[in-house]
Design an enzyme around this catalytic site. Structure first.
Site, PDB file in Angstrom:
ATOM      1  N   LYS A 152      86.371  -7.884 170.046  1.00  0.00           N
ATOM      2  CA  LYS A 152      85.050  -7.384 170.410  1.00  0.00           C
ATOM      3  C   LYS A 152      84.747  -7.859 171.823  1.00  0.00           C
ATOM      4  O   LYS A 152      84.814  -9.052 172.118  1.00  0.00           O
ATOM      5  CB  LYS A 152      84.021  -7.945 169.432  1.00  0.00           C
ATOM      6  CG  LYS A 152      82.599  -7.682 169.836  1.00  0.00           C
ATOM      7  CD  LYS A 152      81.643  -8.218 168.807  1.00  0.00           C
ATOM      8  CE  LYS A 152      80.234  -8.195 169.337  1.00  0.00           C
ATOM      9  NZ  LYS A 152      79.261  -8.563 168.335  1.00  0.00           N
TER      10      LYS A 152
HETATM   11  C1  5RP Z   1      76.949 -12.735 169.574  1.00  0.00           C
HETATM   12  C2  5RP Z   1      77.463 -11.553 168.869  1.00  0.00           C
HETATM   13  C3  5RP Z   1      76.523 -10.467 168.532  1.00  0.00           C
HETATM   14  O1  5RP Z   1      76.811 -10.000 167.264  1.00  0.00           O
HETATM   15  C4  5RP Z   1      76.752  -9.395 169.548  1.00  0.00           C
HETATM   16  O2  5RP Z   1      76.294  -9.789 170.775  1.00  0.00           O
HETATM   17  C5  5RP Z   1      76.403  -7.973 169.146  1.00  0.00           C
HETATM   18  O3  5RP Z   1      75.158  -7.702 169.298  1.00  0.00           O
HETATM   19  P1  5RP Z   1      74.515  -6.985 170.554  1.00  0.00           P
HETATM   20  O4  5RP Z   1      74.889  -5.530 170.443  1.00  0.00           O
HETATM   21  O5  5RP Z   1      73.062  -7.236 170.340  1.00  0.00           O
HETATM   22  O6  5RP Z   1      75.080  -7.597 171.819  1.00  0.00           O
HETATM   23  O7  5RP Z   1      78.624 -11.435 168.613  1.00  0.00           O
HETATM   24  O8  5RP Z   1      77.991 -13.437 170.153  1.00  0.00           O
END
Ligand code: 5RP
Length: 257
Positions: A173
């Site tokens: 991610k």
């Molecule tokens: C924090 C995360 C959050 O889940 C991530 O940031 C996803 O959320 P957003 O779309 O609000 O950024 O992994 O580290």
């Protein structure tokens, strides 16, 4: 990857089209009662039918989510610092693999801080967790968190994503940046994008569209959904981009309808 791990991964990324809409509501582990998630259960419940996976902490799962619900879980297992602390994202393990299994997690998520002061600690914590997760066939999503001082560009995201994959991540991610094709091309495992801070809806949809068309398998989005005045509309619109190949215009019409 053995059968169990592949089967769990198929709960996170839909085998039908190889894509995923992950709804991220794990923010409370370092942000507390994040705007939009004060009543997490009430916010999330109507959104789940448009999500493939819910990314959440163990506390939220136990306190806010009905165990009868039909949604695969990616459990946040790293943490340890807060948004007001001095060492933001100096994370370690905050949830054991046994508890993840007890909660029937289809996958776990662990943040690494490449290039930041605490990169070694977070990377060693991550790889140790990969070893434990491998033992039980649980896929690991590496979250390539970005320190305030890091430049968010394709070079950095490629470095962090490739490192995560080489160190054992099953899914990466990361953040969408210009030149995202290169990030995806150099990463041997599926890539999803985080949404980041709340944007105007059309911009958030454009980002999701551009990420998918640059090769991402989906989004793991939070604030751009639950901080929208119409969270269900945003979920439907994102779903249309990811699973129905909708254009931004079509998706925005879905949002407005
Ligand atoms: C924090 C995360 C959050 O889940 C991530 O940031 C996803 O959320 P957003 O779309 O609000 O950024 O992994 O580290």
């Amino acid at each position: 990857m053995d059968w169990g791990q592949r089967n769990r991964l198929s709960k996170i990324i839909r085998p039908k089209d190889g894509r995923t809409v992950m709804l991220a509501v794990d923010h409370g582990y370092f942000m507390g009662p994040t705007s939009g998630l004060e009543q997490l259960g009430a916010m999330v419940t109507p959104l789940l039918r448009y999500a493939d996976t819910l990314m959440v902490t163990r506390g939220s799962l136990r306190h806010y989510i009905d165990p009868d619900v039909d949604i695969p879980i990616v459990l946040r297992v790293s943490g340890g610092t807060s948004i007001i602390g001095k060492e933001l994202l100096h994370e370690g393990t905050v949830c054991s693999i046994e508890d993840a299994i007890r909660l029937n997690a289809s996958g776990v998520a662990y943040s690494i801080m490449v290039g930041a002061e605490f990169e070694r600690d977070t990377i060693l914590g991550f790889t140790q967790y990969v070893d434990e997760a491998q033992r039980y066939g649980i896929p690991v999503v590496a979250v390539t968190a970005v320190g305030k001082e890091m430049v968010r560009d394709a070079r950095y995201m490629s470095l962090a994503s490739r490192m995560a994959a080489e160190l054992g991540a099953d899914v990466v991610k990361t953040y969408f940046v210009k030149g995202f094709e290169n990030v995806v091309e150099c990463c041997p495992v599926p890539v999803v994008i985080a949404g980041g801070k709340k944007l105007p809806e059309q911009e958030a949809l454009q980002m999701a569209y551009d990420a998918i068309h640059a090769g991402a398998v989906g989004v793991d989005m939070g604030r751009n959904i639950f901080q929208s005045p119409n969270p269900v509309g945003m979920m439907k619109a994102i779903h249309a981009i990811v699973h129905k190949n909708a254009t931004v215009k079509e998706a925005f019409a879905v949002f407005q309808s």
